[in-house]
Design an enzyme around this catalytic site. Structure first.
Site, mmCIF file in Angstrom:
data_model
loop_
_atom_site.group_PDB
_atom_site.id
_atom_site.type_symbol
_atom_site.label_atom_id
_atom_site.label_comp_id
_atom_site.label_asym_id
_atom_site.label_seq_id
_atom_site.Cartn_x
_atom_site.Cartn_y
_atom_site.Cartn_z
ATOM 1 N N HIS A 68 0.380 -1.355 -0.095
ATOM 2 C CA HIS A 68 -0.138 0.500 0.039
ATOM 3 C C HIS A 68 1.196 0.693 -0.006
ATOM 4 O O HIS A 68 0.617 1.942 -0.713
ATOM 5 C CB HIS A 68 -0.815 -0.118 1.726
ATOM 6 C CG HIS A 68 -1.602 1.353 1.402
ATOM 7 N ND1 HIS A 68 -1.157 1.653 2.315
ATOM 8 C CD2 HIS A 68 -2.993 2.060 0.526
ATOM 9 C CE1 HIS A 68 -2.395 3.466 2.527
ATOM 10 N NE2 HIS A 68 -2.978 2.779 1.485
ATOM 11 N N GLU A 71 1.772 1.940 -3.583
ATOM 12 C CA GLU A 71 1.250 2.287 -4.224
ATOM 13 C C GLU A 71 1.557 3.770 -4.213
ATOM 14 O O GLU A 71 1.231 4.775 -4.916
ATOM 15 C CB GLU A 71 -0.708 1.762 -3.527
ATOM 16 C CG GLU A 71 -1.370 2.318 -4.351
ATOM 17 C CD GLU A 71 -2.630 2.525 -3.795
ATOM 18 O OE1 GLU A 71 -2.695 1.835 -3.114
ATOM 19 O OE2 GLU A 71 -2.700 3.353 -3.892
ATOM 20 N N HIS A 72 1.208 4.494 -3.115
ATOM 21 C CA HIS A 72 1.133 5.775 -2.421
ATOM 22 C C HIS A 72 2.378 6.514 -3.174
ATOM 23 O O HIS A 72 2.365 7.204 -4.143
ATOM 24 C CB HIS A 72 1.154 6.322 -0.981
ATOM 25 C CG HIS A 72 0.077 6.081 -0.718
ATOM 26 N ND1 HIS A 72 -0.560 7.245 -0.050
ATOM 27 C CD2 HIS A 72 -0.801 5.437 -0.932
ATOM 28 C CE1 HIS A 72 -1.987 7.513 0.113
ATOM 29 N NE2 HIS A 72 -2.694 5.447 0.188
ATOM 30 N N GLU A 144 -5.158 8.379 6.910
ATOM 31 C CA GLU A 144 -5.674 7.206 6.438
ATOM 32 C C GLU A 144 -5.970 6.089 7.118
ATOM 33 O O GLU A 144 -7.527 5.625 7.387
ATOM 34 C CB GLU A 144 -5.608 6.524 4.934
ATOM 35 C CG GLU A 144 -5.826 6.306 4.100
ATOM 36 C CD GLU A 144 -5.285 5.234 2.906
ATOM 37 O OE1 GLU A 144 -4.153 5.320 2.735
ATOM 38 O OE2 GLU A 144 -6.139 4.346 2.254
#
Lengths: 433, 435
Positions: A68, A71-72, A144
């Site tokens: 994740h 991905e950012h 997040e």
């Protein structure tokens, strides 16, 4: 000679082309006459891939949240021009997501897809990580994570996974935790890219006003036949049949209690081939809807008594190496709802209650109709195509498998899964004020 | 895509889109009334939930559910929302086109029959002649539970609180779902009265998207409304925004990990205003897309949040800027948001920011034609605002927006309310606020 296949479904009036590019990239082009085209480039690397063995024999263990985080960070580039800006300049709207098995980079556009596709093929293969840009992202992802921690639905789901699975990685939060992501370094991310972000581990899906030739002309400019490094061997823990915990209870600042009844599937996914897995998934979803769906006797009986309401939901899901039912709702008395659910399943197992062939045929009609409706959106089509790649069963084949399922197939499963030892109860209670 | 407008009756219109590009056909009815009292609003909000519980042909929810499944999983949806000072009740049914049913069955007659059943033949008590007490009481409880459950989604709750505090005393401040107190007061008789009143008084905007002929749809709707005695209420534009003397600040607290900030702004520009396109443009540059000032700065540069964005209610002239943040970053985040707001006011917008937003907005308007629901909302909102504009015309207007237009729109905004829902489960303490 290029490996290119066209697959058509006459009933649906749709077709797509599959190409195995010489670089190793799998490409699916689904022409669709809608204004918005949807394009995704997906890496088969997700939150479950925390342990693997490199071709040279080295074992790697990643902290939770790397896929994740990566991905950012893919959106950073060495020229320091914002990737979102690059897409916007050609009329495309970009995004990305990480799941248990995938990291997907995508864009949608009502303009010509060529420019957007070019940008996509460029930035995903050109990672750029520095200690500064990693540090900054830890703050954003930290927020997040907090946002999800305040979401009752999210917490209910992860508690259910923690209760059902002793070792399986599905219980890990895809974002990781503030502590695990604090250990991420640029080297770690570059190593992941070298191991997994290679064409033969990726799938490109294009759905919109275009065709295979147009897509290939862009792909050819970015990728060519090259030396194929072998992919790492992924290591997944062996998950025992037994659940981890029979019950988990905690508090959150919510209006009414919430319940989840989670049921672990008894047949390990590893024992089934791809088509059998898809077939089992379809059968279990039919069963779920028949027992607990909106037209079910159970749902309407409890709704009529005011015990449950419209947020009651029941579904069956499967991912790599795991499968389960999740039945959840808010309720004034969650333990009573749990008792009634278990009682209902026992009644079906004992034969005291049973499904009718009419109900089954009607539900099959429902699933058929829902399958057709998916083809009205380029985003849904692209998503269904990607699912079919992960499941290793061709997109249009799903409907054929559905057509062949019988009433007896569904009834038979009632006695294979619904045992109390496979069940877990999750309850979230409001904070007393 | 431009609809053919067909008059069914006074204040009942059909907007018809002929298309074969979807696998489904969609028929929607929007019942629009003035939002004038919390008590009436609570009644109307409850209505369709009770109608769905039973009608003469389908006395139970289960029988209705089975019928929908037989119609190839026809999708029946109902909802309530607010549009300026109007309350809108939506009921819609979406069915597979006949080409995709197993035996070429046309599902439109079944769909219109069902709508007619639900709207005109609700199940009533033999003795009282009004709705069944069981159905009304259980739906009242569900409605109250739903209102109370707004707090489960902290970001949504913060927005609701901000609007409710900011617009207290205005018509727009009326809760379109009803308050628990007003819902509690509803009786089967009062609800039945509200039902008869709705059929008589609401303006009805109907939409059809699909391949059945216009005449068939028109006939079905004419038949549906033929027996009803009609006295439609006049619909008025939303009250003007009040003058703002000073920015109000409210802080509340919740046991959550993250704080939710919501800043409310007022503008005189609404959908009916020629500056509407410049307004959409402004929102895009300021806070709607990943290229916007808020995303690029408050999130990306300063890492203060995962989400920070702007949204608007164009029928009322309100903009909300929201962000999920640590308590301790409250003052800093508010300062940053206002810094970028002032930059917009001073015209500190680059050519690049403008051109990127132009492309994004055009993309968004082109996407309207891809989804029957987006088409419906596009034309409904404009119908209620008295504006005739297709997405293509809006795109042409977007091409012409200049930096000067953006400055002019920026000048119409006034900040009104800073609302902060502190996340008290967070470890760090919040900084003291200025007096």
């Amino acid at each position: 000679m290029r490996d290119m296949t066209r697959i058509r479904d006459k009933t649906l009036r749709e077709e797509y082309t599959y190409i195995r590019h010489e670089s190793g990239l799998s490409i699916y082009v689904f022409p669709k006459d809608l204004s918005t085209a949807y394009v995704s480039l997906t890496v088969h690397f997700g939150s479950l891939d925390s342990d693997y063995i490199l071709p040279d024999g080295r074992a790697v263990h990643l902290p939770d949240g790397v896929a994740h985080f990566l991905e950012h960070k893919m959106f950073e580039s060495e020229d320091h021009i914002d990737t979102f800006d690059k897409f916007a300049a050609v009329g495309a709207s970009a995004n990305a997501y990480t799941s248990n098995e995938l990291t997907s980079y995508l864009f949608s556009t009502s303009s010509d897809i060529s420019a957007g596709l070019s940008i996509l093929l460029d930035y995903v293969f050109h990672p750029f990580f520095t200690p500064e840009n990693i540090n900054k992202e830890q703050g954003i992802i930290g927020q997040e994570i907090r946002m999800y921690e305040d979401s009752p639905g999210n917490r209910l789901y992860y508690a259910a996974m923690e209760a059902l699975y002793q070792k399986h990685g599905i219980k890990k939060n895809i974002c990781g935790t503030a502590e695990t992501i604090a250990t991420i370094t640029p080297e770690m991310l570059y190593d992941c890219c070298r191991a997994f972000y290679v064409p033969e581990n990726m799938t490109l899906v294009v759905c919109g006003r275009t065709d295979a030739e147009a897509v290939l002309s862009i792909v050819d400019r970015h990728l060519s036949a090259g030396e194929r490094t072998p992919l790492p061997t992924r290591v997944y823990p062996d998950e025992p049949a037994e659940t981890a915990k029979p019950e988990i209870r905690f508090h959150m600042d919510i209006a009414r209690p919430m319940l989840c009844l989670a049921i672990k599937d008894t047949v390990p996914a590893s024992e089934l081939d791809a088509e059998e897995r898809v077939r089992r998934c379809l059968i279990m979803n039919l069963l779920c809807d028949l027992l607990f769906g909106e037209s079910s006797e159970f749902y309407n009986r409890l709704y009529g008594r005011g015990i449950i309401s419209q947020d009651f939901s029941a579904s069956y899901e499967s991912a790599l190496g795991c499968a389960h039912f999740l039945i959840s709702c808010s309720a004034d008395d969650p333990d009573e709802v749990f008792r009634l659910l278990v009682e209902e399943l026992q009644a079906y197992r004992s034969g005291e209650r049973y499904l009718s062939p009419t109900d089954f045929e009607r539900m099959r009609r429902v699933h058929y109709a829902e399958y057709i409706k998916d083809f009205d959106s380029t985003e849904e089509i692209a998503s269904a195509l990607l699912d079919s790649v992960v499941e290793k069963v061709a997109l249009f084949r799903t409907r054929e498998i559905l057509d062949a399922i019988t009433y007896n197939d569904v009834c038979r499963e009632i006695s294979t899964v619904f045992f109390e030892k496979n069940m877990a109860k999750i309850v979230i209670s409001p904070i007393k004020k | 895509m431009k609809p053919e407008s067909i008059r069914i009756q006074e204040n009942i219109n059909l907007h018809y889109f002929q298309t074969e590009k979807f696998k489904t056909s969609q028929l929607s009815l929007y019942f629009v009334t003035p939002l004038h009292s919390p008590y009436a609003a609570a009644h109307r909000a409850l209505l369709f939930n009770v109608l769905r519980r039973g009608s003469c042909a389908f006395p139970t929810q289960r029988e209705l559910g089975i019928r929908l499944e037989e119609l190839y999983s026809a999708d029946l949806s109902t909802s309530v929302f607010k549009r300026g000072d109007m309350q809108v009740l939506h009921i819609g049914i979406s069915t597979l086109r006949r080409e995709f049913t197993r035996d070429g069955e046309d599902l439109l007659p079944g769909a219109t029959e069902l709508l007619s059943e639900l709207l005109l033949h609700p199940l009533t008590d033999r003795n009282t002649g009004v709705f069944l007490s069981d159905y009304v009481e259980s739906e009242k409880k569900n409605a109250i539970d739903r209102v109370r459950a707004q707090m489960n989604n902290k970001a949504y709750y913060a927005r609701c609180r901000c609007i409710s505090l900011m617009c207290a005393g205005e018509v727009y401040g009326i809760n379109e779902y009803g308050t628990p107190e007003d819902i509690e007061k509803i009786t089967p008789a009062s609800l039945y009265g509200a039902y008869r009143a709705l059929l008589s008084e609401a303006t009805v905007e109907a939409f059809y998207t699909g391949s059945s002929p216009a005449e068939t749809v028109r006939e079905a709707l004419a038949a549906l409304f033929s027996g009803i005695s009609r006295h439609p209420l006049r619909l008025l534009p939303a009250e003007p925004n009040p003058a703002i003397r000073r920015v109000r600040r409210v802080k509340e607290s919740t046991a959550a990990k993250q704080g939710k900030l919501c800043i409310g702004f007022r503008s005189s520009v609404r959908l009916e205003d020629p500056m509407r396109t410049a307004m959409s443009f402004f929102l895009c540059v300021f806070g709607v897309s990943p290229t916007s000032k808020l995303f690029a700065n408050v999130r990306e540069k300063l890492s203060l949040c995962y989400s920070c964005s702007a949204m608007s209610e164009s029928a009322k002239g309100i903009m909300l800027v929201t962000a999920g943040i640590e308590n301790r970053n409250f003052r800093r985040t508010v300062r940053e948001i206002f810094r970028h707001f002032r930059a917009m006011r001073r015209g500190k917008i680059t050519e690049r920011e403008i051109e990127l937003s132009r492309r994004i907005l055009i993309n968004q308007f082109l996407a309207v034609a891809d989804d029957p629901l987006l088409l419906e909302r596009w034309y409904l909102y404009r119908e209620l605002a008295g504006v005739a504009e297709t997405p293509e015309e809006a795109i042409a207007a977007v091409e012409k927006v200049t930096a000067q237009d953006l400055r002019a729109v920026s000048a119409t905004f006034r900040p009104d309310m800073i609302y902060f829902l502190r996340g008290d489960a967070a470890e760090t303490a919040e900084e003291e606020d200025d007096a």
